[in-house]
Design a protein around this motif. Sequence first.
Motif, PDB file in Angstrom:
ATOM      1  N   GLU A  98      49.880  39.433  47.842  1.00  0.00           N
ATOM      2  CA  GLU A  98      49.714  40.179  46.591  1.00  0.00           C
ATOM      3  C   GLU A  98      48.624  39.583  45.704  1.00  0.00           C
ATOM      4  O   GLU A  98      48.602  39.819  44.499  1.00  0.00           O
ATOM      5  N   LEU A  99      47.718  38.804  46.295  1.00  0.00           N
ATOM      6  CA  LEU A  99      46.691  38.138  45.494  1.00  0.00           C
ATOM      7  C   LEU A  99      45.732  39.136  44.844  1.00  0.00           C
ATOM      8  O   LEU A  99      45.317  38.955  43.697  1.00  0.00           O
ATOM      9  N   SER A 100      45.368  40.187  45.570  1.00  0.00           N
ATOM     10  CA  SER A 100      44.463  41.190  44.995  1.00  0.00           C
ATOM     11  C   SER A 100      45.112  41.882  43.807  1.00  0.00           C
ATOM     12  O   SER A 100      44.478  42.096  42.762  1.00  0.00           O
ATOM     13  N   SER A 101      46.381  42.220  43.968  1.00  0.00           N
ATOM     14  CA  SER A 101      47.110  42.852  42.868  1.00  0.00           C
ATOM     15  C   SER A 101      47.222  41.901  41.678  1.00  0.00           C
ATOM     16  O   SER A 101      47.104  42.319  40.515  1.00  0.00           O
ATOM     17  N   LYS A 102      47.410  40.621  41.956  1.00  0.00           N
ATOM     18  CA  LYS A 102      47.505  39.626  40.882  1.00  0.00           C
ATOM     19  C   LYS A 102      46.194  39.531  40.112  1.00  0.00           C
ATOM     20  O   LYS A 102      46.190  39.440  38.876  1.00  0.00           O
ATOM     21  N   THR A 103      45.077  39.565  40.838  1.00  0.00           N
ATOM     22  CA  THR A 103      43.774  39.473  40.182  1.00  0.00           C
ATOM     23  C   THR A 103      43.533  40.669  39.269  1.00  0.00           C
ATOM     24  O   THR A 103      43.053  40.519  38.138  1.00  0.00           O
ATOM     25  N   LYS A 104      43.864  41.864  39.744  1.00  0.00           N
ATOM     26  CA  LYS A 104      43.693  43.056  38.910  1.00  0.00           C
ATOM     27  C   LYS A 104      44.595  43.001  37.680  1.00  0.00           C
ATOM     28  O   LYS A 104      44.175  43.369  36.573  1.00  0.00           O
TER      29      LYS A 104
ATOM     30  N   PHE B  40      46.269  28.598  32.804  1.00  0.00           N
ATOM     31  CA  PHE B  40      46.755  28.743  34.173  1.00  0.00           C
ATOM     32  C   PHE B  40      47.427  30.112  34.279  1.00  0.00           C
ATOM     33  O   PHE B  40      48.205  30.496  33.398  1.00  0.00           O
ATOM     34  N   VAL B  41      47.128  30.821  35.355  1.00  0.00           N
ATOM     35  CA  VAL B  41      47.624  32.190  35.512  1.00  0.00           C
ATOM     36  C   VAL B  41      48.647  32.238  36.641  1.00  0.00           C
ATOM     37  O   VAL B  41      48.354  31.855  37.781  1.00  0.00           O
ATOM     38  N   ILE B  42      49.843  32.709  36.312  1.00  0.00           N
ATOM     39  CA  ILE B  42      50.905  32.804  37.308  1.00  0.00           C
ATOM     40  C   ILE B  42      51.864  33.927  36.916  1.00  0.00           C
ATOM     41  O   ILE B  42      52.026  34.239  35.727  1.00  0.00           O
ATOM     42  N   GLY B  43      52.483  34.529  37.935  1.00  0.00           N
ATOM     43  CA  GLY B  43      53.442  35.596  37.687  1.00  0.00           C
ATOM     44  C   GLY B  43      54.862  35.073  37.689  1.00  0.00           C
ATOM     45  O   GLY B  43      55.146  34.007  37.137  1.00  0.00           O
TER      46      GLY B  43
ATOM     47  N   TYR C  32      45.619  40.299  36.253  1.00  0.00           N
ATOM     48  CA  TYR C  32      45.051  39.272  35.375  1.00  0.00           C
ATOM     49  C   TYR C  32      43.957  39.849  34.479  1.00  0.00           C
ATOM     50  O   TYR C  32      43.982  39.670  33.253  1.00  0.00           O
ATOM     51  N   PHE C  33      42.999  40.550  35.076  1.00  0.00           N
ATOM     52  CA  PHE C  33      41.904  41.102  34.276  1.00  0.00           C
ATOM     53  C   PHE C  33      42.415  42.134  33.268  1.00  0.00           C
ATOM     54  O   PHE C  33      41.940  42.191  32.130  1.00  0.00           O
ATOM     55  N   SER C  34      43.374  42.940  33.677  1.00  0.00           N
ATOM     56  CA  SER C  34      43.932  43.934  32.757  1.00  0.00           C
ATOM     57  C   SER C  34      44.645  43.264  31.588  1.00  0.00           C
ATOM     58  O   SER C  34      44.592  43.754  30.450  1.00  0.00           O
ATOM     59  N   THR C  35      45.290  42.130  31.859  1.00  0.00           N
ATOM     60  CA  THR C  35      46.040  41.433  30.814  1.00  0.00           C
ATOM     61  C   THR C  35      45.118  40.725  29.829  1.00  0.00           C
ATOM     62  O   THR C  35      45.279  40.851  28.605  1.00  0.00           O
ATOM     63  N   VAL C  36      44.137  39.992  30.350  1.00  0.00           N
ATOM     64  CA  VAL C  36      43.289  39.203  29.449  1.00  0.00           C
ATOM     65  C   VAL C  36      42.370  40.088  28.608  1.00  0.00           C
ATOM     66  O   VAL C  36      42.056  39.750  27.458  1.00  0.00           O
TER      67      VAL C  36
END
Length: 304
Positions: free
Chosen positions: A200-206, A163-166, A208-212
């Motif tokens: 901020e959903l678009s920023s969250k998605t970017k 699960f992905v959350i900030g 996420y990909f950078s983190t994983v």
Amino acid sequence: MSVKGRGGVGVGEMWSRNVVVSRNLALLLCFSSFFAGILFTNRMWTEPERTNLEPEACDQKLKVGNHISNNSVGQISNTQNDISKFNSKISSIEMKLAAAKAEQQSLTSADAASGNLKRKYFMVIGINTAFSSRKRRDSVRATWMPQGEEKKKLEEKGIVIRFVIGHSSTAGGILDRAIEAEEKMHGDFLRLEHVEGYLELSSKTKTYFSTVVALWDADFYIKVDDDVHVNLATLGKILAGHKKKPRVYVGCMKSGPVLSKKGVKYYEPEYWKFGEAGNKYFRHATGQLYAISKDLATYISVNQ
């Protein structure tokens, strides 16, 4: 009374004769000038060259013109194709450079004690969730997301699910503490360096990909919403067919009009970036579920 000169001729008669002679002389000069003009014109005038306006000649000229026009259009088309190929090559080089950079980062961040690279995974699935979505998370855990030992076995097969959350806008607040307690119970969260918010959903998605892509070396990285139930076997089968391709973007593709009218649902504030009114978005996957390959995830990480 008549006045006569020495020769016996009157003054009136002499004047009459002079007038007749003057008229005759004038007429003679006029005719002489007229014929001289005709003679001069015939000698100096040259007939202009005739232009061949026969139908066959016209058709031939039109054919030549059309041929030249077609050649010009063909040259423009070839130029556009060359530019398109050149842009594709540039994009390919950029992605390869990004992948090489990420690979170098992986080498430097590898375990210094063992000297081994990070383990290779097949796919990493990030389930986008929010603080208020506890019931949705429990539903996912009860259906398609394995728990406990089953979760470990799945990861041994190369499939990671989180699960992905900030974080909340109030660091360490009640919302963050609730997620921390849930994480201790299930151990299935990936916390991002990101402040949660609908805008901020678009920023969250970017993020996420950078983190994983930095945490797991996988063939595919997947983003899915917490209200979507996934058939892991079907998803794995689909992605396996694209495993050997370098840059993959898989999902339910769609397109739609760019809404430029303020106040309507899904209004696009930056509609002008997509051209004139009535234009459509470029073809893209729906946000509920899509997957990208490592090269694309690396490109996002480097260029976000």
